[in-house]
Motif scaffolding. Structure first.
Motif, short mmCIF file in Angstrom:
data_model
loop_
_atom_site.label_atom_id
_atom_site.label_comp_id
_atom_site.label_asym_id
_atom_site.label_seq_id
_atom_site.Cartn_x
_atom_site.Cartn_y
_atom_site.Cartn_z
N UNK A 150 0.84 -1.12 0.10
CA UNK A 150 0.08 -0.05 -0.01
C UNK A 150 0.90 1.21 -0.06
N UNK A 151 2.08 1.25 0.77
CA UNK A 151 2.83 2.36 0.78
C UNK A 151 3.58 2.63 -0.54
N UNK A 152 3.84 1.49 -1.33
CA UNK A 152 4.37 1.65 -2.49
C UNK A 152 3.31 2.01 -3.70
N UNK A 153 2.20 1.50 -3.32
CA UNK A 153 1.24 2.15 -4.34
C UNK A 153 0.95 3.72 -4.29
N UNK A 154 1.04 4.03 -2.99
CA UNK A 154 0.60 5.44 -2.76
C UNK A 154 1.80 6.04 -3.03
N UNK A 155 3.16 5.83 -3.14
CA UNK A 155 4.15 6.50 -3.45
C UNK A 155 4.07 6.92 -5.10
N UNK A 156 3.71 5.74 -5.80
CA UNK A 156 3.54 5.88 -7.41
C UNK A 156 2.24 6.17 -7.92
N UNK A 157 1.53 6.76 -6.85
CA UNK A 157 0.06 7.20 -7.43
C UNK A 157 0.14 8.37 -7.98
N UNK A 158 -0.88 8.54 -8.77
CA UNK A 158 -0.99 9.80 -9.58
C UNK A 158 -0.84 11.10 -8.86
N UNK A 159 -1.09 11.37 -7.80
CA UNK A 159 -1.11 12.53 -6.97
C UNK A 159 0.04 12.30 -5.87
N UNK A 160 0.70 13.38 -5.41
CA UNK A 160 1.51 13.50 -4.17
C UNK A 160 1.09 14.68 -3.46
N UNK A 176 -0.81 21.57 9.80
CA UNK A 176 -0.27 21.43 8.59
C UNK A 176 -1.49 21.48 7.65
N UNK A 177 -1.24 21.94 6.34
CA UNK A 177 -2.20 21.93 5.24
C UNK A 177 -1.56 21.17 4.22
N UNK A 178 -2.09 20.29 3.46
CA UNK A 178 -1.54 19.68 2.41
C UNK A 178 -2.34 19.75 1.10
N UNK A 179 -1.80 19.96 -0.22
CA UNK A 179 -2.63 19.86 -1.19
C UNK A 179 -2.02 18.73 -2.36
N UNK A 180 -2.96 18.33 -3.34
CA UNK A 180 -2.39 17.03 -4.09
C UNK A 180 -1.87 17.79 -5.27
N UNK A 181 -0.67 17.42 -5.63
CA UNK A 181 -0.27 17.94 -7.06
C UNK A 181 0.23 16.76 -7.99
N UNK A 182 0.41 16.81 -9.00
CA UNK A 182 0.71 15.73 -9.92
C UNK A 182 2.07 14.98 -9.31
#
Length: 195
Positions: A150-160, A176-182
């Motif tokens: 699951x960690x690996x899938x998240x690491x290579x997911x479309x968004x970071x 903390x505030x986080x935003x998704x980026x490509x």
């Protein structure tokens, strides 16, 4: 960055330098995450020790204030969580991944790739492939557990997810505030979690 490489007599060795840094940094941080520790490995906390030829040789992590600990992951590895509380303790895998991936890949590697690519998108893409390859090798070196997959899938997911410091300051919030980026690690698309 280019000045450092030029001083070391290797002005065009950016990809080699980045590969050496990635091979030094990514495996131990992914092992820590696997065991339940998610450091905020950004440039202020993560220092690199260079040899006489300006090549990465050792890392120093210097601030534990923003680390996250997962008691359940630690326990599965026979470790107890330190007697701490507050925001340091968190069993949510998304929080752990965001803390490590957002800082290490979004900030630290993002800054290095940007500096080495020097506004050249093609060079940037090539450099991100170097980082992705190191991350893939590091993932391959971890035990084949559901959490690691699951960690690996998240690491290579479309968004970071990356920390949105400006947004935090504008809102005047302490959390903390986080935003998704490509996610630059997501390309090429054939990278899948197979172990």
């Amino acid at each position: 960055m280019r000045t450092l490489l030029a001083a070391a007599g290797a002005p065009d060795a950016g990809a080699d330098w980045l590969a050496a840094f990635a091979d030094l940094a990514v495996p131990p941080f992914l092992r820590l995450l696997s065991r339940g520790v998610a450091p905020a490995a950004h440039g202020q906390n993560l220092l690199v020790v260079l040899d006489a030829h300006a090549r990465p040789r050792r890392l120093v992590y210097r601030d534990l204030a923003d680390v996250r600990l997962s008691p359940s992951r630690l326990a599965r590895h026979g470790l107890d969580a330190a007697p701490v509380g507050g925001r340091v303790i968190d069993d949510d895998p998304e929080v752990l991944r965001t803390m490590l991936f957002g800082h290490l890949f979004g900030t630290t590697f993002g800054t290095l790739v940007s500096a080495l690519a020097d506004h050249d998108r093609t060079a940037g893409t090539r450099l991100w492939r170097v980082v992705a390859a190191a991350a893939g090798r590091a993932c391959d070196g971890l035990p084949a557990s559901p959490e690691n997959r699951a960690d690996r899938a998240a690491l290579f997911a479309p968004e970071l997810r990356v920390k949105a410091l400006t947004l935090m300051r504008l809102r005047g919030v302490d959390r903390d505030a986080w935003i998704p980026l490509p996610n630059p690690l997501a390309d090429p698309p054939q990278r899948k979690c197979t172990s």
